[in-house]
Design an enzyme around this catalytic site. Structure first.
Site, PDB file in Angstrom:
ATOM      1  N   ARG A   1       0.785  -1.255   0.000  1.00 18.36           N
ATOM      2  CA  ARG A   1       0.000   0.000   0.000  1.00 18.36           C
ATOM      3  C   ARG A   1       0.807   1.291   0.000  1.00 18.36           C
ATOM      4  O   ARG A   1       0.221   2.361  -0.059  1.00 18.36           O
ATOM      5  CB  ARG A   1      -0.965   0.039   1.190  1.00 18.36           C
ATOM      6  CG  ARG A   1      -1.922  -1.142   1.281  1.00 18.36           C
ATOM      7  CD  ARG A   1      -2.803  -1.259   0.059  1.00 18.36           C
ATOM      8  NE  ARG A   1      -3.858  -2.245   0.248  1.00 18.36           N
ATOM      9  CZ  ARG A   1      -4.461  -2.894  -0.749  1.00 18.36           C
ATOM     10  NH1 ARG A   1      -4.098  -2.658  -2.008  1.00 18.36           N
ATOM     11  NH2 ARG A   1      -5.411  -3.750  -0.518  1.00 18.36           N
TER      12      ARG A   1
ATOM     13  N   HIS B   1      -3.535 -16.139  -7.558  1.00 17.89           N
ATOM     14  CA  HIS B   1      -4.733 -16.556  -6.817  1.00 17.89           C
ATOM     15  C   HIS B   1      -5.731 -17.404  -7.613  1.00 17.89           C
ATOM     16  O   HIS B   1      -6.885 -17.000  -7.814  1.00 17.89           O
ATOM     17  CB  HIS B   1      -5.445 -15.366  -6.176  1.00 17.89           C
ATOM     18  CG  HIS B   1      -5.508 -14.090  -6.994  1.00 17.89           C
ATOM     19  ND1 HIS B   1      -6.007 -14.045  -8.263  1.00 17.89           N
ATOM     20  CD2 HIS B   1      -5.118 -12.822  -6.693  1.00 17.89           C
ATOM     21  CE1 HIS B   1      -5.934 -12.808  -8.716  1.00 17.89           C
ATOM     22  NE2 HIS B   1      -5.399 -12.047  -7.793  1.00 17.89           N
TER      23      HIS B   1
ATOM     24  N   ASP C   1      -1.755 -12.938  -1.042  1.00 22.93           N
ATOM     25  CA  ASP C   1      -2.591 -11.841  -1.545  1.00 22.93           C
ATOM     26  C   ASP C   1      -3.023 -10.941  -0.378  1.00 22.93           C
ATOM     27  O   ASP C   1      -4.167 -10.465  -0.326  1.00 22.93           O
ATOM     28  CB  ASP C   1      -3.802 -12.342  -2.334  1.00 22.93           C
ATOM     29  CG  ASP C   1      -4.446 -11.208  -3.149  1.00 22.93           C
ATOM     30  OD1 ASP C   1      -3.894 -10.090  -3.178  1.00 22.93           O
ATOM     31  OD2 ASP C   1      -5.512 -11.440  -3.742  1.00 22.93           O
TER      32      ASP C   1
END
Ligand SMILES: [Zn+2]
Lengths: 440, 320
Positions: free
Chosen positions: A71, A239, A312
């Site tokens: 982030r 994923h 993830d």
């Protein structure tokens, strides 16, 4: 990364599938690398700064997370490189690869360098930036992949969204051959998943939520496997969440396509029924699927169709989750629960301990083309000691990540990192006293 | 048989006896609505908040009348006037409402699950007045009430629900309620709006109107939303109407005493022809009347308890 003095790790069960080892071996770390692996007691008289008693512990190459979101820059209220790295080492990860969907996007060497500087300042886990496929993740023009590669990226991905334009994906796969790096595929057909909030099936019908069909993922995986075949490029499927994806990847591997795949602990553990009472912490992309999909993912992981387990890890502020389900952000944190959740597969005999290490350390190192994933002499001194029997409870207050958006809050876990060493330096030690306070 | 729910978020999982209890309680309130002075003091001093994030004159009015006939104070908050426009989150709104200590909150919201979010944040009972495509339990209860009133029973009836089932909260709530009470349910519509497997086993799915309603005791029409056409669920309203619009001819194979329901507002000439809507077996106006009684019953069952009024005393008043 700065290096401390020599460390001897003694009395543990050393598991290093790359070296074909699983048994009683002691380990000597010095100068940031593995100096030697030898029989128990071999380093008793070695002049070391520290001896670590590893009795009752697994001693394995540090776990490597192929896929997380740190982030920073841009969303520091969710996570920073430093807080993410702290969560990583607490979870047994000595290295993480972070996705490019920051603000600004990691689509330039400058942003790549910025992330690496933040990681160096934090001096916890190794951080490997993943560059964007396209400028600004807009899916239009290729980002300067060569410049970013020179600055240190280990793969490219527009993760968070798919590369909708097949021609752009084709060129990315072709272009990346020059650097030997993989294109990581966040596979979902934009039209099929538009407006969807969870897996399309009986539960979405019951809850009145717009679904994301399994075909949304499989259509894109199928396309990209064909493009990898066309170009000879390296595709890594992020994923994987459906049986169809596992089958497509298995068939592609059989015909020699250069593809690898990962699965998350949450897709291996939960099903779409976890959304039951509109729990925003059960909302992520791809969505939780059915019990049959979960079974297929475990089978794929066992037979090697799926190469790696990746978190993830996607931190979000609680205000982004405590809203109407369809408005809630996609994603869950995972760095601090992946180890224990994936150890369930060892308990269920889906994976033996050596395969478990391969899926969480050896394979991710190979896919990213980074050092590590083994404890052979000369390898980086990235080690994690695991207490496979430690019982603990997931609590928001106990998580080092800035965000607490885990669907596993309150879950009883078994197994955890007791000591994490990066470049020969102890960066995390589980304190029993602290944990008893937390777990009590 | 008591009503044990703290909230009414949906009919899913609600035991048959509790549904019947609501219907029986509503029965006792029908009489009040027929009096000259349509007011009882049951909820005097109680506050009911109608929190509407979606325009719905019909449902909001029905709740408001129900609350007023029970002498409750009502406060209407609609999205147009609320701080939702200024970006206040539902969680914040819930905290503010909680501070006002209401005895019940009725919520209508375009997002599925919004009442669940509200219920987690407040201590007063929450009544779902329709959430997204999820549930509209009071509508289904009034439908059940209306069917039972006309047919004398629910058990064993063949009920066809026709239209946009996929996006319909009315269909979901009715499916749960009807099945709990022993009716057999068929879902009728195009495969885009009635997906295979919807409702699970025991529900039959038809993509042909005539066979779907053949032998039906009850036909429940759903409102068709024009915007579904833009999303390619069907090519045009005209084609939809030709395939699934209910007219007298389509009803030929239904039971001779078939009854027709529609949650309103109707698109006359689209999903239902005027001759059917205004015909002898249409219960559409009964539904509106019964809606008030059913909502009175729910407010009474939930709000009366909200402030801890002794259960027994309240029960006696309702059955008197
Ligand atoms: Zn992704």
């Amino acid at each position: 990364m700065k290096t401390d003095g020599a460390i001897a790790i003694e009395g543990g069960r050393l598991i290093d599938p790359a070296a074909g080892l699983d048994g009683r071996h002691d380990l000597l770390l010095d100068g940031g690398v593995v100096r030697a692996v030898d029989k128990p007691g071999a380093f008793r008289s070695a002049p070391v700064e520290r001896r670590i008693d590893a009795r009752g512990r697994w001693v394995v190459p540090g776990l490597i997370d192929l896929h997380c979101h740190l982030r920073e820059p841009g969303y520091e209220y969710k996570e920073t490189v430093a807080s993410g790295a702290a969560a990583a080492v607490a979870g047994g990860f000595t290295a993480v690869a972070c996705m490019a969907n920051t603000d600004p996007v990691n689509d330039s060497a400058a942003v790549t360098r910025f992330i690496l500087e933040r990681a160096a300042a934090a001096a916890l886990a190794r951080v490997h930036p993943i560059g964007a496929v396209s400028q600004g993740l807009r899916g239009e023009r290729l980002a300067e992949i060569g410049e970013m590669r020179a600055a240190g990226i280990v793969a490219v991905s527009d993760d968070g969204q798919p590369v909708a334009d097949a021609a752009l994906m084709r060129h990315a796969l072709e272009y990346c051959r020059m650097f030997g790096i993989a294109v990581i595929d966040h596979a979902e057909d934009p039209g099929l998943c538009a407006g969807g909030a969870m897996h399309e099936g009986a539960t979405s019908h019951r809850l009145g939520l717009k679904g994301i069909p399994a075909a949304a993922e499989e259509a894109m995986v199928g396309r990209d496997l064909l493009l990898a075949q066309l170009t000879g490029g390296r595709l890594h499927v992020a994923h994987a969440s459906t049986r169809g994806t596992v089958e497509l990847v298995r068939a592609a591997k059989a015909r020699g396509v250069r593809v690898t795949a990962e699965v998350t602990p949450h897709h291996l553990t939960l099903t779409d029924e976890a959304v039951a009472e509109y729990d925003g912490n059960a909302k992520m992309k791809p969505p939780l699927r059915t019990a049959d999909d979960r079974r297929a993912l475990a089978e794929g992981l066992a037979d090697g169709t799926i190469d790696a387990i990746a978190t993830d890890h996607a931190p979000h502020h609680r205000d982004e989750k405590a809203v109407e389900f369809e408005a809630a952000a996609f994603g869950v944190v995972g760095l601090e629960t992946a180890l224990a959740l994936s150890l369930r597969l060892v308990e269920q005999r889906v994976l033996d301990p050596a395969r478990w290490v391969r899926r969480l350390s050896t394979a991710p190192a190979e896919i990213l083309g980074v050092a590590g994933g083994t404890l052979r002499a000369g390898a980086p001194a990235d080690v994690v000691l695991i207490d496979p029997d430690a019982e603990w409870t997931v609590e928001a207050a106990g998580l080092r990540s800035k965000s607490k958006n885990s669907p596993f809050l309150g879950w009883a876990m078994k197994g955890r990192a007791s000591c994490t060493i990066v470049a020969g330096r102890v960066v995390y030690e589980h304190s029993t006293a602290a944990s008893e306070r937390r777990d009590g | 048989m008591p009503f044990t729910q703290r909230h009414l978020l949906g009919l899913e999982g609600l035991p048959a006896e509790e549904i019947v209890h609501v219907l029986d309680t509503a029965q006792s309130f029908v009489e009040i609505s027929e009096r000259d002075i349509k007011k009882v003091p049951t909820l005097r001093g109680k506050t009911v908040i109608n929190l509407f994030y979606e325009a719905s004159t019909r449902t909001r009015t029905s709740f408001e009348i129900a609350a007023k006939r029970l002498s409750a104070d009502t406060i209407n908050i609609s999205a147009a006037t609320s701080s939702a426009q200024k970006g206040e989150t539902l969680a914040d709104t819930a905290r503010n409402l909680e501070a006002m200590r209401p005895d019940a909150i009725v919520i209508r919201h375009p997002a599925s699950g919004a009442p669940h979010l509200l219920a987690r944040a407040v201590s007063s009972p929450v009544i779902n007045a329709g959430d997204g495509a999820h549930e509209h339990p009071t509508q289904a209860l009034l439908d059940l009430f209306t069917i039972r009133e006309k047919k004398g029973r629910i058990e064993g009836l063949e009920v066809a629900i026709v239209g946009d089932v996929l996006h319909s909260r009315v269909a979901r709530s009715n499916l749960h309620g009807l099945r709990a009470l022993g009716a057999r349910v068929r879902l009728v519509g195009p495969p885009t709006l009635v997906p295979e497997g919807f409702g699970g086993s025991g529900v039959s799915i038809h993509h042909d109107l005539k066979t779907g309603i053949a032998g039906a005791d009850v036909v429940m029409m759903l409102r068709i939303q024009h915007e579904r056409q833009g999303a390619n669920y069907f090519p045009s309203v005209e084609e939809y109407s030709r395939l699934f619009g209910l007219d007298r001819a389509a009803l030929a194979d239904a039971k001779p005493d078939v009854v027709i329901l529609h949650p309103g507002p109707m698109n006359r000439g689209i999903e239902i022809s005027s001759e059917v809507a205004d015909g002898p077996y249409s219960l559409i106006l009964d539904q509106v009347t019964n809606g008030v009684a059913v909502r009175m019953a729910l407010l009474y069952l939930l709000a009366a308890r909200g402030r801890g009024e002794p259960e027994r005393e309240a029960e006696e008043r309702a059955s008197s």
